[in-house]
Motif scaffolding. Structure first.
Motif, mmCIF file in Angstrom:
data_model
loop_
_atom_site.group_PDB
_atom_site.id
_atom_site.type_symbol
_atom_site.label_atom_id
_atom_site.label_comp_id
_atom_site.label_asym_id
_atom_site.label_seq_id
_atom_site.Cartn_x
_atom_site.Cartn_y
_atom_site.Cartn_z
ATOM 1 N N TRP A 115 -5.839 7.424 1.310
ATOM 2 C CA TRP A 115 -5.298 6.201 1.388
ATOM 3 C C TRP A 115 -5.805 4.657 1.563
ATOM 4 O O TRP A 115 -7.249 4.711 1.513
ATOM 5 C CB TRP A 115 -5.024 6.220 2.905
ATOM 6 N N ARG A 258 -2.705 6.544 -2.643
ATOM 7 C CA ARG A 258 -2.167 6.854 -1.731
ATOM 8 C C ARG A 258 -2.208 5.596 -0.740
ATOM 9 O O ARG A 258 -2.725 5.146 0.132
ATOM 10 C CB ARG A 258 -2.463 7.778 0.067
ATOM 11 N N GLY A 260 -0.877 2.456 1.463
ATOM 12 C CA GLY A 260 -0.815 2.033 2.358
ATOM 13 C C GLY A 260 0.325 0.654 3.187
ATOM 14 O O GLY A 260 -0.242 -0.338 1.466
#
Length: 298
Positions: A115, A258, A260
């Motif tokens: 992330w 990923r 956020g």
């Protein structure tokens, strides 16, 4: 009167423009060729042909009175074409209240599936994303120098009406490329417009926002889900190492991350209308059902 000028009045910018036009805003912007400029004019927008060249006086004229500036043109070999050729013209505008620069989450490079948020340092892994980072910094510096609030929006993979995996499936161009651990983040074009609207309502000079949905996913999973929705057999999986991809397409698989998105929620108060690809594809499904029925009648 509020007036939006968009350098690159394309897919994402038009989603915002349509909302603002309904609120009585004036809309102007650029298109790369005369045909696209004509289409924008047919929608009631003031449009200028602009392909990155200097000395476009029609463009300078249309800039006058702009209160909000949205920029979605990618940098070229000479850097950002707008700042390169029209920096002084923009600096002289006394009407600007907000500038939004549309960048890409590609600036984070390869995060090996981890992330990353707005505090994650960019690690561009291509000349294209290096140019993006440089353009972001140049626009933020322009905001500091002029006092006009500049916001950077790092967009995930954009989809929406007429530009989704459904269209690729029907055209026979959808592919399921398998690369272990590979995930992408996505964002529906209408959620981009919601984020931009929220930022216009509460500008913060120097802000950087990730604009992505809640669920990064492997690209093959999205293709398979969409195929099931329309009753098609999904294309077979192809291993990344064996896939015949263009250099541009291959570059998208060189980074797994990923994205956020908490800041757009906590600071801008945005509630995503399409928090995952499932809701987004469901919203586009009636469009493709209508296309299928039309083909059956023909």
């Amino acid at each position: 009167m509020s007036r939006l000028f968009a350098f690159g009045l394309g897919f994402s910018a038009q989603a915002l423009a349509a909302r603002l036009a309904r609120q009585g805003w004036g809309i102007a912007g650029t298109a790369r060729d005369a045909a696209k400029a004509g289409q924008l004019k047919a929608r009631g927008y003031a449009a200028v042909r602009f392909a990155g060249e200097p000395g476009n006086q029609e463009l300078v004229t249309e800039l006058q009175g702009a209160t909000h500036l949205l920029h979605s043109i990618p940098p070229g070999p000479g850097g950002d074409p707008v700042l390169a050729h029209y920096r002084d013209d923009l600096a002289k505008l006394g009407s600007l209240q907000w500038i939004g620069y549309l960048s890409t989450v590609g600036v984070y490079g390869d995060q090996q599936g981890q992330w990353c948020d707005e505090d994650t340092a960019p690690t561009p892994n291509s000349a294209r994303t290096e140019a993006r980072v440089a353009a972001e910094q140049a626009w933020l510096a322009f905001g500091t120098e002029t006092g006009v609030p500049v916001q950077v929006f790092r967009l995930a993979g954009i989809y929406g009406p007429g530009r989704s995996v459904f269209d690729k499936l029907r055209a026979g161009t959808a592919r399921r490329i398998n690369k272990d651990g590979q995930v992408f983040s996505r964002i529906h074009v209408e959620d981009i417009a919601s984020v931009l609207e929220a930022s216009i309502a509460r500008p913060r000079a120097g802000a950087i926002y990730n604009v992505a949905d809640d669920e990064p996913a492997a690209p093959g999973d999205v293709v398979a889900h969409a195929a099931k929705m329309i009753g098609m057999t999904p294309p077979p999986e192809v291993e990344f190492a064996e896939a015949d991809l263009t250099p541009m397409a291959r570059s998208f698989y060189e980074g797994s991350r990923r994205i956020g998105n908490q800041l757009i929620k906590s600071e801008l108060g945005v509630t995503l209308r399409y928090p995952t690809y499932r809701e987004g594809l469901a919203s586009l499904f009636p469009e493709h059902q209508s296309q299928a029925r039309l083909k059956e009648k023909l």
